[in-house]
Design a protein around this motif. Structure first.
Motif, PDB file in Angstrom:
ATOM      1  N   THR A  46      33.404  44.486  45.127  1.00  0.00           N
ATOM      2  CA  THR A  46      34.385  44.440  44.047  1.00  0.00           C
ATOM      3  C   THR A  46      33.728  43.924  42.773  1.00  0.00           C
ATOM      4  OG1 THR A  46      35.073  42.176  44.560  1.00  0.00           O
ATOM      5  CG2 THR A  46      36.249  43.971  45.681  1.00  0.00           C
ATOM      6  N   ILE A  47      34.394  44.119  41.636  1.00  0.00           N
ATOM      7  CA  ILE A  47      33.888  43.593  40.369  1.00  0.00           C
ATOM      8  C   ILE A  47      33.765  42.073  40.443  1.00  0.00           C
ATOM      9  CG2 ILE A  47      34.455  43.249  37.946  1.00  0.00           C
ATOM     10  CD1 ILE A  47      33.404  45.945  38.380  1.00  0.00           C
ATOM     11  N   SER A  48      34.726  41.430  41.089  1.00  0.00           N
ATOM     12  CA  SER A  48      34.672  39.979  41.239  1.00  0.00           C
ATOM     13  C   SER A  48      33.398  39.558  41.960  1.00  0.00           C
ATOM     14  CB  SER A  48      35.900  39.478  42.011  1.00  0.00           C
ATOM     15  OG  SER A  48      37.078  39.748  41.310  1.00  0.00           O
ATOM     16  N   TYR A  49      33.011  40.318  42.977  1.00  0.00           N
ATOM     17  CA  TYR A  49      31.803  40.002  43.746  1.00  0.00           C
ATOM     18  C   TYR A  49      30.556  40.166  42.879  1.00  0.00           C
ATOM     19  CZ  TYR A  49      28.436  40.058  47.594  1.00  0.00           C
ATOM     20  OH  TYR A  49      27.378  39.772  48.434  1.00  0.00           O
ATOM     21  N   VAL A  50      30.537  41.221  42.063  1.00  0.00           N
ATOM     22  CA  VAL A  50      29.403  41.457  41.168  1.00  0.00           C
ATOM     23  C   VAL A  50      29.260  40.307  40.165  1.00  0.00           C
ATOM     24  CG1 VAL A  50      28.480  42.963  39.370  1.00  0.00           C
ATOM     25  CG2 VAL A  50      29.534  43.959  41.400  1.00  0.00           C
ATOM     26  N   LEU A  51      30.399  39.886  39.560  1.00  0.00           N
ATOM     27  CA  LEU A  51      30.367  38.792  38.594  1.00  0.00           C
ATOM     28  C   LEU A  51      29.983  37.475  39.269  1.00  0.00           C
ATOM     29  CD1 LEU A  51      33.587  39.590  36.503  1.00  0.00           C
ATOM     30  CD2 LEU A  51      31.212  39.929  35.815  1.00  0.00           C
ATOM     31  N   TYR A  52      30.467  37.268  40.498  1.00  0.00           N
ATOM     32  CA  TYR A  52      30.201  36.033  41.238  1.00  0.00           C
ATOM     33  C   TYR A  52      28.699  35.880  41.520  1.00  0.00           C
ATOM     34  CZ  TYR A  52      30.541  32.528  44.981  1.00  0.00           C
ATOM     35  OH  TYR A  52      30.384  31.401  45.756  1.00  0.00           O
ATOM     36  N   ASN A  53      28.029  36.990  41.806  1.00  0.00           N
ATOM     37  CA  ASN A  53      26.613  36.948  42.160  1.00  0.00           C
ATOM     38  C   ASN A  53      25.685  37.140  40.960  1.00  0.00           C
ATOM     39  OD1 ASN A  53      26.300  36.887  45.306  1.00  0.00           O
ATOM     40  ND2 ASN A  53      28.002  38.274  44.901  1.00  0.00           N
ATOM     41  N   ASN A  54      26.279  37.348  39.783  1.00  0.00           N
ATOM     42  CA  ASN A  54      25.463  37.548  38.584  1.00  0.00           C
ATOM     43  C   ASN A  54      26.052  36.748  37.427  1.00  0.00           C
ATOM     44  OD1 ASN A  54      23.514  39.993  39.374  1.00  0.00           O
ATOM     45  ND2 ASN A  54      25.576  40.465  40.169  1.00  0.00           N
ATOM     46  N   ARG A  55      26.269  35.462  37.671  1.00  0.00           N
ATOM     47  CA  ARG A  55      26.843  34.612  36.647  1.00  0.00           C
ATOM     48  C   ARG A  55      25.889  34.506  35.463  1.00  0.00           C
ATOM     49  NH1 ARG A  55      29.108  29.814  40.621  1.00  0.00           N
ATOM     50  NH2 ARG A  55      30.683  31.088  41.677  1.00  0.00           N
ATOM     51  N   GLY A  56      26.472  34.558  34.268  1.00  0.00           N
ATOM     52  CA  GLY A  56      25.679  34.514  33.054  1.00  0.00           C
ATOM     53  C   GLY A  56      25.274  35.884  32.554  1.00  0.00           C
ATOM     54  N   LYS A 194      38.682  45.394  26.509  1.00  0.00           N
ATOM     55  CA  LYS A 194      39.873  44.554  26.639  1.00  0.00           C
ATOM     56  C   LYS A 194      40.170  44.289  28.110  1.00  0.00           C
ATOM     57  CE  LYS A 194      44.864  44.590  25.885  1.00  0.00           C
ATOM     58  NZ  LYS A 194      46.033  45.388  25.430  1.00  0.00           N
ATOM     59  N   LEU A 195      40.088  45.328  28.941  1.00  0.00           N
ATOM     60  CA  LEU A 195      40.343  45.175  30.371  1.00  0.00           C
ATOM     61  C   LEU A 195      39.343  44.196  31.002  1.00  0.00           C
ATOM     62  CD1 LEU A 195      41.023  48.895  31.362  1.00  0.00           C
ATOM     63  CD2 LEU A 195      42.659  47.031  31.453  1.00  0.00           C
ATOM     64  N   PHE A 196      38.089  44.323  30.608  1.00  0.00           N
ATOM     65  CA  PHE A 196      37.056  43.463  31.172  1.00  0.00           C
ATOM     66  C   PHE A 196      37.265  42.015  30.741  1.00  0.00           C
ATOM     67  CE2 PHE A 196      32.822  41.573  31.438  1.00  0.00           C
ATOM     68  CZ  PHE A 196      32.431  41.979  32.701  1.00  0.00           C
ATOM     69  N   SER A 197      37.582  41.802  29.470  1.00  0.00           N
ATOM     70  CA  SER A 197      37.802  40.450  28.956  1.00  0.00           C
ATOM     71  C   SER A 197      38.997  39.793  29.640  1.00  0.00           C
ATOM     72  CB  SER A 197      38.024  40.505  27.439  1.00  0.00           C
ATOM     73  OG  SER A 197      38.327  39.231  26.933  1.00  0.00           O
ATOM     74  N   GLU A 198      40.100  40.533  29.768  1.00  0.00           N
ATOM     75  CA  GLU A 198      41.289  39.997  30.428  1.00  0.00           C
ATOM     76  C   GLU A 198      41.005  39.677  31.893  1.00  0.00           C
ATOM     77  OE1 GLU A 198      44.388  42.818  29.875  1.00  0.00           O
ATOM     78  OE2 GLU A 198      44.808  42.233  27.805  1.00  0.00           O
ATOM     79  N   PHE A 199      40.190  40.515  32.538  1.00  0.00           N
ATOM     80  CA  PHE A 199      39.873  40.290  33.945  1.00  0.00           C
ATOM     81  C   PHE A 199      39.056  39.016  34.113  1.00  0.00           C
ATOM     82  CE2 PHE A 199      37.230  40.877  37.734  1.00  0.00           C
ATOM     83  CZ  PHE A 199      38.210  41.141  38.677  1.00  0.00           C
ATOM     84  N   GLN A 200      38.098  38.787  33.212  1.00  0.00           N
ATOM     85  CA  GLN A 200      37.294  37.569  33.270  1.00  0.00           C
ATOM     86  C   GLN A 200      38.158  36.325  33.103  1.00  0.00           C
ATOM     87  OE1 GLN A 200      34.077  39.032  30.355  1.00  0.00           O
ATOM     88  NE2 GLN A 200      33.054  37.464  31.561  1.00  0.00           N
ATOM     89  N   ILE A 201      39.043  36.366  32.116  1.00  0.00           N
ATOM     90  CA  ILE A 201      39.937  35.224  31.871  1.00  0.00           C
ATOM     91  C   ILE A 201      40.822  34.976  33.079  1.00  0.00           C
ATOM     92  CG2 ILE A 201      41.853  34.401  30.455  1.00  0.00           C
ATOM     93  CD1 ILE A 201      40.620  35.946  28.114  1.00  0.00           C
ATOM     94  N   SER A 202      41.360  36.050  33.650  1.00  0.00           N
ATOM     95  CA  SER A 202      42.243  35.928  34.815  1.00  0.00           C
ATOM     96  C   SER A 202      41.507  35.319  35.999  1.00  0.00           C
ATOM     97  CB  SER A 202      42.795  37.308  35.189  1.00  0.00           C
ATOM     98  OG  SER A 202      43.613  37.229  36.338  1.00  0.00           O
ATOM     99  N   GLU A 203      40.242  35.720  36.217  1.00  0.00           N
ATOM    100  CA  GLU A 203      39.457  35.190  37.321  1.00  0.00           C
ATOM    101  C   GLU A 203      39.243  33.681  37.180  1.00  0.00           C
ATOM    102  OE1 GLU A 203      37.463  36.937  40.188  1.00  0.00           O
ATOM    103  OE2 GLU A 203      39.505  37.656  39.875  1.00  0.00           O
ATOM    104  N   LYS A 204      38.996  33.223  35.950  1.00  0.00           N
ATOM    105  CA  LYS A 204      38.764  31.795  35.726  1.00  0.00           C
ATOM    106  C   LYS A 204      40.057  30.997  35.857  1.00  0.00           C
ATOM    107  CE  LYS A 204      34.819  32.498  32.615  1.00  0.00           C
ATOM    108  NZ  LYS A 204      34.314  32.337  31.221  1.00  0.00           N
ATOM    109  N   GLN A 205      41.133  31.513  35.260  1.00  0.00           N
ATOM    110  CA  GLN A 205      42.396  30.775  35.253  1.00  0.00           C
ATOM    111  C   GLN A 205      43.056  30.738  36.619  1.00  0.00           C
ATOM    112  OE1 GLN A 205      44.678  32.728  32.184  1.00  0.00           O
ATOM    113  NE2 GLN A 205      43.768  31.489  30.552  1.00  0.00           N
TER     114      GLN A 205
END
Length: 555
Positions: A46-56, A194-205
């Protein structure tokens, strides 16, 4: 992208919101506490998994998103399923029998957009511009019906669960419309960003404990202040006739308070234990507020909590939780201050004059049992301006705001639970329509007044547990005490004037604390940004400097 994007699932990325978040508050809080100890690992692929393993590397990943490659069938299927999933949730909400009944009472729309959403979303697989346009329009209409339901909550009542659900449905609707727009224009990079930015914010919050608590406290506050704004409109004069009517009611309220103030002094002189005093003082306060309300009088300091909610309710009419016209809000605030200051002045003048008249009457008739216990020096000391006086007055303001919120909470529960209708059809209450109407109209204010009475009458007990004295000061009661002290003792004119000044300062503190606290809570409950408060305060100060008389007297 660090991973082959053809194997990455975008379904959760598209929906953004989990569709199974209907757990209770404690369960959600416990889950987030566990996440702090053992962070959850997103599902692989998932996108969450990709972001989780590639922080920064979020920016790099965003730049590698498959712009315009929606012709790839797996990705297209996931977008379609995301739209269908959100639409299914919306349709289930709108077609629920209880929700449908509430919506039909407020909406004049002949067609049910939720049924159209259900029908159109099943045919979203193809690229049909007309169908997508119709689906977007149905989503817009559904959103408006949900907004109408929220704005008409004073008529049908609400609950914390309904408030949470309607807010979530608005989020689902906005997200579904965004996905429909993406399907109409697959190469819109701004929309992808916009979709990507909102998804990042949602994951953190989603994992934040503080935000989770604040969000639910805001929702609870919203349920609490729902009906106070509706009642607050009754305490704002719209014309000169209503303005003068407020003055008469305030005079009546001040006269009645002077009677109960004397009873309070007599009870205090009986030498009873602190516990007994707390009960008797509380009952005396509660009886005073109830009698004044039932006889049509006004207690100025009880109104700010409701009028503040009325101002905050203006924010709820704006979709972005912003004031669309500061001038309109300032005009409303001016009318609020005009009405409240008149009420304060009316209570102040009549409480003072009534105390003098009552003392004279009792002295002439020889019935001076009540007045013999008056201690002038003690009463004057309690109204002399000091930091402690302001603290006691501020505490009373907090209690006044709290009682207003309790009253609104009870009124909301009565309407939401349809208690009046149930009493009307209950054998226990002899199916009395008159009692049902009276109960629904008055129970909130009665319980609010009782709660206020016990808060004001028993708070002094905290002095035994804290390293400092705790007490309250209320303008009408304090003014009455000055009147009784004036008649009982031989006081210097300067001392009397200083004590009356103290009573006026008590009233202003009562008003400002109660008004400010409720306004802040009401704005927070409606999701308004805190940046509104400095803007609003600055606007009021500038406007007051230009036209101070407009805040004091109706013209």
């Amino acid at each position: 992208m660090p991973q082959d994007d053809s194997k990455v699932s975008f379904y959760a990325f598209f929906t953004k919101y989990s569709l199974v978040q209907d757990y209770g508050f404690l369960a959600g809080l416990w889950r987030r506490l566990l996440w702090k100890l053992l962070p959850p690992v997103p599902e692989k692929g998932t996108i969450s998994y990709v972001l989780y393993n590639n922080r920064g590397e979020e920016e790099s990943i965003r730049n590698q998103l498959p712009w315009g490659r929606m012709a790839d069938q797996p990705l297209a299927n996931e977008l379609n399923r995301a739209i269908q999933a959100l639409c299914a949730k919306l349709a289930a909400f709108g077609l629920d029998s209880a929700i449908k009944h509430k919506i039909s009472g407020h909406s004049s729309a002949e067609l049910n957009p939720f049924q159209r959403i259900w029908d159109l979303s099943h045919r979203v697989e193809g690229v049909n511009e007309n169908l997508l346009f119709d689906l977007d329009e149905a989503l817009r209409q559904a959103r408006q019906q949900i907004v109408d339901l929220r704005q008409n909550k004073n008529k049908s009542g609400t609950s914390l669960r309904l408030t949470i659900t309607t807010r979530r449905m608005l989020e689902y609707t906005d997200r579904a419309r965004t996905l429909v727009q993406l399907k109409q224009n697959l190469e819109d990079k701004a929309l992808w960003a916009k979709l990507f930015s909102e998804f990042q914010i949602s994951e953190k919050q989603n994992r934040s404990i503080l935000r989770y608590i604040n969000r639910h406290l805001d929702l609870l506050a919203l349920e609490t202040v729902e009906h106070t704004s509706n009642k607050g409109e009754k305490y704002i004069a719209e014309n000169k006739k209503e303005y003068l009517k407020f003055g008469r009611k305030a005079l009546g309220g001040g006269a009645l308070i002077a009677i109960f103030a004397l009873v309070k002094l007599w009870l205090d002189a009986q030498g009873l234990s602190k516990g007994n005093n707390a009960i008797l003082f509380s009952l005396n306060y509660a009886a005073c507020f109830i009698v004044v309300k039932q006889l049509g009088g006004i207690i100025a300091t009880k109104q700010p909590a409701m009028t503040a909610s009325t101002i905050a309710d203006y924010v709820d009419k704006c979709e972005d939780s912003q004031f669309k016209s500061l001038d309109d809000v300032l005009q409303l605030i001016r009318r609020v201050f005009q009405s409240q200051i008149l009420s304060l002045v009316g209570n102040f003048i009549m409480a003072l004059l009534s105390a003098i008249a009552i003392y004279q009457l009792l002295d002439i008739t020889g019935a001076n049992t009540l007045t013999s216990t008056i201690k002038p020096d003690y009463l004057i000391k309690n109204t002399t301006p000091s930091l402690q006086l302001f603290g006691f007055a501020a505490l009373a303001g907090i209690f006044l705001a709290t009682s207003g919120l309790i009253s609104g909470y009870i009124d909301n529960k009565v309407v939401a639970s349809n208690v009046g209708y149930r009493i009307k059809h209950s054998r226990l209450f002899f199916k009395s329509a008159v009692f049902a109407k009276w109960f629904q109209k008055n129970i909130g204010s009665i319980l609010g007044n009782i709660s206020l009475g016990f808060m004001l009458g028993s708070v002094f007990l905290l002095s035994d547990f804290l390293p400092f004295k705790v007490d309250i000061r209320h303008i009408a009661f304090s003014t009455s005490y000055v009147g009784y002290a004036l008649m009982k003792g031989k006081l210097l004119f300067s001392v009397i004037c200083f004590s009356l000044l103290g009573a006026i300062l008590i009233g202003l503190t009562n008003f400002l604390v109660s008004f400010g606290l409720t306004l802040y809570l009401a704005l927070r409950s409606r999701g308004a940004r805190l940046t509104l408060l400095p803007r609003l305060l600055g606007g009021v100060l500038k406007d007051f400097a230009k036209r101070p008389l407009a805040y004091i007297a109706f013209r």
